[in-house]
Design a protein around this motif. Sequence first.
Motif, mmCIF file in Angstrom:
data_model
loop_
_atom_site.group_PDB
_atom_site.id
_atom_site.type_symbol
_atom_site.label_atom_id
_atom_site.label_comp_id
_atom_site.label_asym_id
_atom_site.label_seq_id
_atom_site.Cartn_x
_atom_site.Cartn_y
_atom_site.Cartn_z
ATOM 1 N N CYS A 53 0.889 -1.320 -0.060
ATOM 2 C CA CYS A 53 0.221 0.026 0.046
ATOM 3 C C CYS A 53 0.610 1.258 -0.066
ATOM 4 O O CYS A 53 1.668 1.487 0.954
ATOM 5 C CB CYS A 53 -0.796 0.180 1.377
ATOM 6 S SG CYS A 53 -1.999 -1.399 1.256
ATOM 7 N N PRO A 54 0.682 1.976 -0.930
ATOM 8 C CA PRO A 54 1.751 3.234 -1.123
ATOM 9 C C PRO A 54 1.500 4.234 0.089
ATOM 10 O O PRO A 54 2.427 5.020 0.376
ATOM 11 C CB PRO A 54 1.310 3.804 -2.320
ATOM 12 C CG PRO A 54 -0.079 3.263 -2.699
ATOM 13 C CD PRO A 54 -0.361 1.830 -2.176
ATOM 14 N N ASP A 55 0.155 4.305 0.600
ATOM 15 C CA ASP A 55 0.025 5.220 1.632
ATOM 16 C C ASP A 55 0.534 4.519 2.903
ATOM 17 O O ASP A 55 0.202 3.558 3.379
ATOM 18 C CB ASP A 55 -1.426 5.514 1.577
ATOM 19 C CG ASP A 55 -1.795 6.773 2.981
ATOM 20 O OD1 ASP A 55 -1.518 6.305 4.210
ATOM 21 O OD2 ASP A 55 -2.458 7.743 2.616
ATOM 22 N N ALA A 56 1.406 5.254 3.754
ATOM 23 C CA ALA A 56 2.220 4.678 4.912
ATOM 24 C C ALA A 56 0.980 4.361 6.100
ATOM 25 O O ALA A 56 1.250 3.471 6.815
ATOM 26 C CB ALA A 56 3.367 5.498 5.469
ATOM 27 N N ALA A 57 0.077 5.340 6.254
ATOM 28 C CA ALA A 57 -0.775 5.103 7.388
ATOM 29 C C ALA A 57 -1.696 4.058 6.811
ATOM 30 O O ALA A 57 -2.116 3.239 7.972
ATOM 31 C CB ALA A 57 -1.591 6.388 7.496
ATOM 32 N N LEU A 58 -2.112 3.690 5.618
ATOM 33 C CA LEU A 58 -3.064 2.788 5.234
ATOM 34 C C LEU A 58 -2.207 1.276 5.446
ATOM 35 O O LEU A 58 -2.773 0.274 5.887
ATOM 36 C CB LEU A 58 -3.405 2.959 3.910
ATOM 37 C CG LEU A 58 -4.506 1.718 3.329
ATOM 38 C CD1 LEU A 58 -5.614 1.689 4.217
ATOM 39 C CD2 LEU A 58 -4.685 2.032 1.806
ATOM 40 N N ALA A 59 -1.093 1.476 5.027
ATOM 41 C CA ALA A 59 0.019 0.114 5.185
ATOM 42 C C ALA A 59 0.040 -0.145 6.476
ATOM 43 O O ALA A 59 -0.061 -1.435 7.073
ATOM 44 C CB ALA A 59 1.383 0.584 4.658
ATOM 45 N N ALA A 60 0.123 0.712 7.512
ATOM 46 C CA ALA A 60 0.256 0.597 9.109
ATOM 47 C C ALA A 60 -1.208 0.106 9.576
ATOM 48 O O ALA A 60 -1.046 -0.520 10.950
ATOM 49 C CB ALA A 60 0.761 1.740 9.812
ATOM 50 N N LEU A 61 -2.268 0.404 8.960
ATOM 51 C CA LEU A 61 -3.665 -0.116 9.526
ATOM 52 C C LEU A 61 -3.736 -1.568 9.738
ATOM 53 O O LEU A 61 -4.208 -1.944 10.689
ATOM 54 C CB LEU A 61 -4.752 0.399 8.439
ATOM 55 C CG LEU A 61 -6.188 -0.021 9.030
ATOM 56 C CD1 LEU A 61 -6.553 0.781 10.147
ATOM 57 C CD2 LEU A 61 -7.133 0.407 7.744
#
Length: 273
Positions: free
Chosen positions: A117-125
């Motif tokens: 996932c390119p979005d770091a916050a989404l990847a951390a979700l």
Amino acid sequence: MKCRVLSLSLLLPLAFAACSQTPPATGSASSTATATSTAAATDTSLLGQYHWQLNNATDSAGKRIDALFVRAGQPVQLDFSADRLNVVNSCNVMGGGYSITSGRLQMGPMIRTMMACPDAALAALDDAIAQRLQGSLKLGLQSGGNAPHLQLVTDRGDTLSFTGVPTAQTRFGGPGETAFLEVAAQTVPCSHPLIPGKECLLVRERHFDEQGLPAGTPGAWQPLYQNIEGYTHTPAIRNVLRVKRYAVKNPPADAPSTAYVLDLVVESEKVSK
């Protein structure tokens, strides 16, 4: 450019949706309500009748867990089946086995896909969810009011609160029929007595075998004079959708007697004009 995504459910069954008796009514109304809530909490069939959307999450100090709220308008959602729990609206597809014992949700190992996932916050979700959906969680369910509410409490004191949204099966009163629809890249003009200049999706039925491979001959292309719930069409993108088809009981005049609900986007392809 063609991006083909075959769900595991096409290749194998998707690896990712007991009632205890309520004591006799004695004592105060609040104690009776608590007993009812505890009994409902173990009702797996009730859990499976709703999509459980996260509306609040706090840690042991009462602070909001912001890491669980990174997709505006797409809250983390739990879907329960007979013995599996799926997580929806995270970065990857996630799920695992579960059981309910003595008012506690016992989670098995979580399985997830490995999409970047390119979005770091989404990847951390994904990690934020997985850390809290593991081991044994205290489970509470309130079924009164306009919508039921589910609460999960981890051993370290994190509290996750969910609101129940009826599943399509609950709304339409039956399991529906699984079908595959190919949606053409471009819509087509279609006649509608109340909507001048209406554009319809152009669809045809597709068939797949147990291994998820195309089988048989596709149906004829035809305009679909209604929406597919949960699906937003993007011009120039051809999609193959797995949908649930439901019979609508007592539809209003001029309304369709069949409803289509998106289950999964199986295949996508950008089509050049």
